[in-house]
Design an enzyme around this catalytic site. Structure first.
Site, PDB file in Angstrom:
ATOM      1  N   ASP A  43       0.820  -1.206   0.000  1.00 47.02           N
ATOM      2  CA  ASP A  43       0.000   0.000   0.000  1.00 47.02           C
ATOM      3  C   ASP A  43       0.855   1.257   0.000  1.00 47.02           C
ATOM      4  O   ASP A  43       0.539   2.238  -0.693  1.00 47.02           O
ATOM      5  CB  ASP A  43      -0.923  -0.004   1.229  1.00 47.02           C
ATOM      6  CG  ASP A  43      -1.890   1.168   1.231  1.00 47.02           C
ATOM      7  OD1 ASP A  43      -2.691   1.274   0.279  1.00 47.02           O
ATOM      8  OD2 ASP A  43      -1.839   1.976   2.174  1.00 47.02           O
ATOM      9  N   GLU A 103      14.256  -5.836 -12.290  1.00 46.07           N
ATOM     10  CA  GLU A 103      14.874  -6.741 -13.265  1.00 46.07           C
ATOM     11  C   GLU A 103      15.312  -8.062 -12.641  1.00 46.07           C
ATOM     12  O   GLU A 103      16.498  -8.414 -12.620  1.00 46.07           O
ATOM     13  CB  GLU A 103      16.073  -6.051 -13.908  1.00 46.07           C
ATOM     14  CG  GLU A 103      15.724  -4.875 -14.784  1.00 46.07           C
ATOM     15  CD  GLU A 103      15.056  -5.314 -16.079  1.00 46.07           C
ATOM     16  OE1 GLU A 103      15.741  -5.866 -16.959  1.00 46.07           O
ATOM     17  OE2 GLU A 103      13.836  -5.116 -16.198  1.00 46.07           O
ATOM     18  N   HIS A 151      10.897  -0.748 -23.416  1.00 45.07           N
ATOM     19  CA  HIS A 151      11.921  -0.220 -22.524  1.00 45.07           C
ATOM     20  C   HIS A 151      11.863   1.304 -22.564  1.00 45.07           C
ATOM     21  O   HIS A 151      12.340   1.942 -23.505  1.00 45.07           O
ATOM     22  CB  HIS A 151      13.292  -0.740 -22.962  1.00 45.07           C
ATOM     23  CG  HIS A 151      14.427  -0.221 -22.155  1.00 45.07           C
ATOM     24  ND1 HIS A 151      15.730  -0.208 -22.618  1.00 45.07           N
ATOM     25  CD2 HIS A 151      14.475   0.318 -20.902  1.00 45.07           C
ATOM     26  CE1 HIS A 151      16.526   0.299 -21.696  1.00 45.07           C
ATOM     27  NE2 HIS A 151      15.782   0.634 -20.656  1.00 45.07           N
TER      28      HIS A 151
END
Length: 306
Positions: A43, A103, A151
């Site tokens: 949250d 990533e 990207h």
């Protein structure tokens, strides 16, 4: 391509409370009529993203103050924005999903599977990955053909380039519709072949890593390298200013690990980079709340005034 192909009505952004996600949300909100939902597991991250959209350096409040956006337009944009920690709720009915999770392959797989489960059956799923192959990301999905790489670059609502990755599995309709939408919202999409790091990350990470190695060797410090990059190469920011001020260091770090795994020794993470990252110094804490600071802070070096 006709406008209907790119006419997405509801856009969900996974990880939308983060550095890139909130900028993508701003781009979609300001340049199209789509409803946009930012989604995060926590949250506080959702609230952080909503605050950046409203009050951040490139947010709606600054646009109003500079006369680039009317108060009426800001209010209309607000009416199309929502945030949630409930993936099922946030993804329901979405016809375009942008994934902006860190990533890490497993994390991205989990997010993309959630998108496939809860979004519209024909929704296009676009990953903001800077390094991971689209074929690898889409492999667990029942329909990998609808996964495209998009990207973006920071700040996402300002920078025009979006590097679009297509794998051998990506279907033409998904690719074309994303490219059309990006053009519609004022971006400059460039389609590249699916590969680790695509073009931009492999290119950029090499000079970032080399700058870090030169600090390791004591050839020059961060301040000197930043000064030379700006005054010798004409860059708007130095290497370490970029890593610190845009809180991009963790993106560089995770991408470099993946590139090393897939492409070999020339992409090895410099030991000093590992030390700084593992110590919790990921850049500007205002953009990365879990960060202790940046390179200048870790090395105890006074940052030159701009």
């Amino acid at each position: 391509m006709d406008d209907k192909t790119a006419n997405f009505k509801k856009i969900a952004i996974l990880g939308g409370g983060g550095l890139m996600g909130h900028g993508i949300a701003l781009s979609c909100l300001q340049r199209s009529n789509a409803e946009v939902t930012i989604i995060s597991r926590r949250d506080e991250t959702v609230k952080h993203g909503m605050d950046l959209i409203e009050n951040g350096q490139y947010g709606l409040g600054v646009a109003v103050k500079r006369g680039k956006l009317s108060e009426e337009a800001r209010d209309e944009i607000r009416s199309r924005l929502s945030g949630t920690t409930d993936y099922a709720e946030g993804l329901a009915g979405a016809d375009l999903v942008f994934e902006t999770i860190p990533e890490v392959v497993d994390l991205k797989h989990n997010a993309l599977l959630e998108a496939e489960k809860h979004a519209s059956e024909d929704a296009v799923i676009a990953s903001n990955t800077s390094s991971i192959m689209i074929a690898e990301l889409s492999a667990p999905l029942k329909n990998p053909g609808r996964v495209v790489g998009t990207h973006w670059f920071y700040p996402a609502n300002i920078m025009p380039l979006v590097e679009v990755g297509r794998s051998e599995l990506t279907n033409k309709e998904a690719l074309d519709s994303v490219v059309a939408y990006l053009r519609q919202i004022g971006k400059k999409p460039v389609v590249v072949k699916d590969a680790p790091g695509f073009f931009m990350t492999r290119f950029v990470n090499n000079y970032l890593a080399e700058a870090i190695r030169l600090v390791e060797l004591g050839i020059a410090g961060p301040a000197e390298i930043d000064e030379m990059c700006k005054n010798g190469l004409g860059w708007p920011m130095g290497v370490f200013e970029f890593l610190d001020d845009t809180a991009s260091f963790d993106s560089f770090y995770h991408a470099q690990e993946y590139l090393f795994e897939t492409c070999g020794e020339r992409y090895a993470v410099p030991p000093l980079a590992r030390k700084v990252f593992k110590s919790g110094y990921k850049g500007n804490p205002a953009l990365k709340p879990d960060s202790r600071g940046g390179w200048y802070d870790f090395l105890g070096i006074e940052k030159p005034k701009k």
